[in-house]
Scaffold this active site. Structure first.
Site, PDB file in Angstrom:
ATOM      1  N   TYR B 287       0.745  -1.168  -0.262  1.00  0.00           N
ATOM      2  CA  TYR B 287       0.190   0.162   0.005  1.00  0.00           C
ATOM      3  C   TYR B 287       1.007   1.231   0.010  1.00  0.00           C
ATOM      4  O   TYR B 287       1.363   1.442   0.938  1.00  0.00           O
ATOM      5  CB  TYR B 287      -0.818   0.080   1.096  1.00  0.00           C
ATOM      6  CG  TYR B 287      -1.965   0.842   1.274  1.00  0.00           C
ATOM      7  CD1 TYR B 287      -3.478   0.363   0.690  1.00  0.00           C
ATOM      8  CD2 TYR B 287      -1.815   2.189   1.364  1.00  0.00           C
ATOM      9  CE1 TYR B 287      -4.365   1.099   0.672  1.00  0.00           C
ATOM     10  CE2 TYR B 287      -2.844   3.160   1.377  1.00  0.00           C
ATOM     11  CZ  TYR B 287      -4.341   2.694   0.751  1.00  0.00           C
ATOM     12  OH  TYR B 287      -5.402   3.540   0.970  1.00  0.00           O
ATOM     13  N   TYR B 337      -5.103   5.818  -8.058  1.00  0.00           N
ATOM     14  CA  TYR B 337      -5.384   5.648  -6.380  1.00  0.00           C
ATOM     15  C   TYR B 337      -6.832   4.911  -6.382  1.00  0.00           C
ATOM     16  O   TYR B 337      -7.704   5.553  -6.589  1.00  0.00           O
ATOM     17  CB  TYR B 337      -5.239   6.528  -5.794  1.00  0.00           C
ATOM     18  CG  TYR B 337      -6.042   6.639  -4.141  1.00  0.00           C
ATOM     19  CD1 TYR B 337      -5.075   6.144  -3.347  1.00  0.00           C
ATOM     20  CD2 TYR B 337      -6.911   7.039  -3.831  1.00  0.00           C
ATOM     21  CE1 TYR B 337      -5.294   6.187  -1.870  1.00  0.00           C
ATOM     22  CE2 TYR B 337      -7.543   6.987  -2.383  1.00  0.00           C
ATOM     23  CZ  TYR B 337      -6.464   6.441  -1.674  1.00  0.00           C
ATOM     24  OH  TYR B 337      -6.865   6.501  -0.214  1.00  0.00           O
TER      25      TYR B 337
END
Ligand SMILES: [Zn+2]
Lengths: 144, 387
Positions: B287, B337
């Site tokens: 992440y 994203y």
């Protein structure tokens, strides 16, 4: 300043009222004596509800800081500095504030809390070098 | 580890992935994006939409829940659904919970999706939304300390002060991920950058520059979770869910060491579930809301010693031809994203051997992770394996 105002809740109202009176107090568990911040009903150490306010010294050490180079909040100057402070009286506790000095913080530097009156209704806790000596009583250093 | 957990390993599989294009302005609602990604994932798996009996998503009040998407696609009586409140730290928990529901027999075909108009409508911590709802925000917001880049910059500097991590380490990571994105037709940012480009990019919140920060993206991504047995009979090579783990993290108001994340507590449980260790991971999608979050995870998931994440990246270890290729799609920094689901989808592409120019040869085991537990004390991760 500031663009965002704190919204005290049923856990935090007493804390903000004390800040408005320039008192720095945290909760002390009535059963085991553990100090805690932020304000809340239960002691995480012994899971009981009884507590008292305990005035402690607003002292800590600089753990980190950022220099904000864009206005994340409307009305704040650019750049402005936010410091993360490890509070000495409450183990494990981190607090934030604007930096009240004309130079950047140093890693691990000892700092003292200083109350900044934003306007008639709002006072907040900021941080300044422990070594700062005001020229006049209650004078704050300039914001960093 | 409790013995009963062994019954979970490899029982379920990801049978399909679906995307919408990524952009700065989708021009459509998050409901439309969600429907498009769900249908694309179902089509990829070779299923018909009528076979979907579960939907799951995570969101922060900024997207369409299963109770909107189900009726919009005529899915009728869903036997399982999940609308998980939360940011990137729960992105992998959603797929883990879908796998549990499928393993338990509550549903057979669950589509996990995330739809987001994070540039044109609801910018994280910026315009288009108020202050987050946690009561803890009242102790930071008055100082103009509200947005994710500020908070992660604060942790990044703590790591720099403690371990000597430098801007050049963050920059090396940004350069590597952009090089990966250059090989990814889906990526929003495909022009290669140099370390000098990184160092010259404008300050956001020191120590972070623009190129430390993820893109703000409009788009959606979805994956289909079903039983391993059923996945074997479908169109695509099945990718098994070998492990799914949840973990805690650090409250931003109380934490003994802000340079250690919830991932450090989760990792041993995750590896034990899969019966694997860090050395078995062929490719990792970590992440990357910011450069620093990858560096701290490389340490906390055991790929390098604590404090050495920066030099590890700068050595080239995480490049496509390194010992542990990381964020092969370019990540949030360069692909787009989509709040964690595009990391899972990229892991699936790698394990199927369908990642094109950015394929890691012979990739059999992948780690994919959520936000490692800063700010909101929660994190989650998956280990996926080629069947
Ligand atoms: Zn107690």
């Amino acid at each position: 300043m500031p663009g965002y105002r704190p919204q005290p809740d049923r856990d935090s109202l007493g804390w903000w009222e004390r800040v408005a009176r320039r008192q720095f107090a945290v909760q002390e568990c009535g059963a085991c004596g553990t100090l805690r911040f932020p304000p809340r009903a239960f002691c995480a150490a012994c899971r009981t509800e009884g507590w008292n306010w305990r005035e402690v010294a607003p002292e800590g050490k600089v753990e980190s800081w950022i220099v904000n180079r864009r206005p994340f909040v409307p009305g704040l100057g650019d750049p402005y500095l936010v410091v993360m402070v490890r509070l000495t009286p409450v183990p494990g506790c981190l607090m934030y504030g604007n930096w009240r000095a004309e130079r950047p913080p140093e890693p691990g530097e000892r700092v003292r809390g200083v109350f900044t009156q934003v306007d008639e209704a709002l006072t907040v806790l900021d941080w300044m070098p422990e070594s700062f000596i005001p020229a006049r009583p209650a004078e704050n250093p300039a914001a960093g | 580890m409790p013995k009963r957990l062994l019954e979970f390993r490899d029982r379920t599989a990801i049978a399909g992935v679906g995307y919408t294009p990524f952009s700065k302005d989708s021009g459509v609602s998050t409901l439309t994006l969600a429907c498009r990604a769900v249908l694309a994932a179902v089509e990829d798996a070779g299923l018909s939409p009528g076979e979907v009996d579960g939907l799951a998503t995570h969101r922060v009040g900024d997207s369409a829940p299963p109770t909107l998407v189900g009726p919009a696609l005529g899915l009728g009586d869903l036997s399982w659904h999940l609308d998980q409140f939360g940011g990137g730290s729960v992105s992998h928990a959603v797929v883990g919970q879908a796998a549990l529901a499928v393993a338990a027999g509550l549903a057979e075909t669950v589509v996990c999706y995330r739809a987001i108009n994070a540039r044109s409508e609801f910018r994280m911590g910026g315009t288009g939304r108020g202050v987050p709802v946690s009561p803890e925000v009242q102790y930071q917001a008055p100082y103009g300390y509200v947005a994710p880049p500020q908070q992660f910059a604060m942790y990044a500097r703590a790591h720099m002060l403690r371990y000597g991590t430098r801007a050049e380490h963050f920059g090396a990571l940004a350069v590597i991920q952009r090089a990966n994105a250059a090989k990814n037709p889906r990526a929003l940012m495909r022009t290669p950058i140099t370390l000098d480009d990184y160092l010259a990019s404008r300050w956001i919140a020191e120590p972070f520059r623009l190129l430390d920060c993820c893109l703000e993206t409009d788009g959606a991504c979805a994956v289909v979770v079903t039983t391993a047995e059923r996945a074997r009979s479908l169109r695509r090579p099945p990718v098994l869910v070998s492990a799914a783990a949840w973990g805690g993290g650090t409250s931003h108001l109380s934490c003994d060491d802000p340079t250690v994340t919830g991932a450090a507590g989760l990792a041993p449980r995750l590896y034990a579930q899969a019966g694997l260790g860090p050395g078995d991971i062929d490719v990792a999608q970590l992440y990357d809301c910011f450069t620093y979050s990858v560096i701290v995870q490389l340490e906390d998931y055991g790929f390098c010693p604590k404090g050495e994440g920066g030099p590890y990246v700068a050595s080239g270890a995480t490049a496509l031809d390194g010992e542990l290729p990381v964020n092969t799609h370019g990540g949030f920094l360069s692909e787009g994203y989509v709040h964690g689901v595009n990391h899972i989808a990229e892991a699936v592409s790698q394990l199927r051997g369908e990642a094109g120019d950015r394929q890691v040869p012979g990739a059999e085991v992948a780690l994919s992770t959520a936000q490692p537990g800063y700010v909101l004390p929660a994190t989650s991760a998956l280990i996926l394996r080629r069947a």
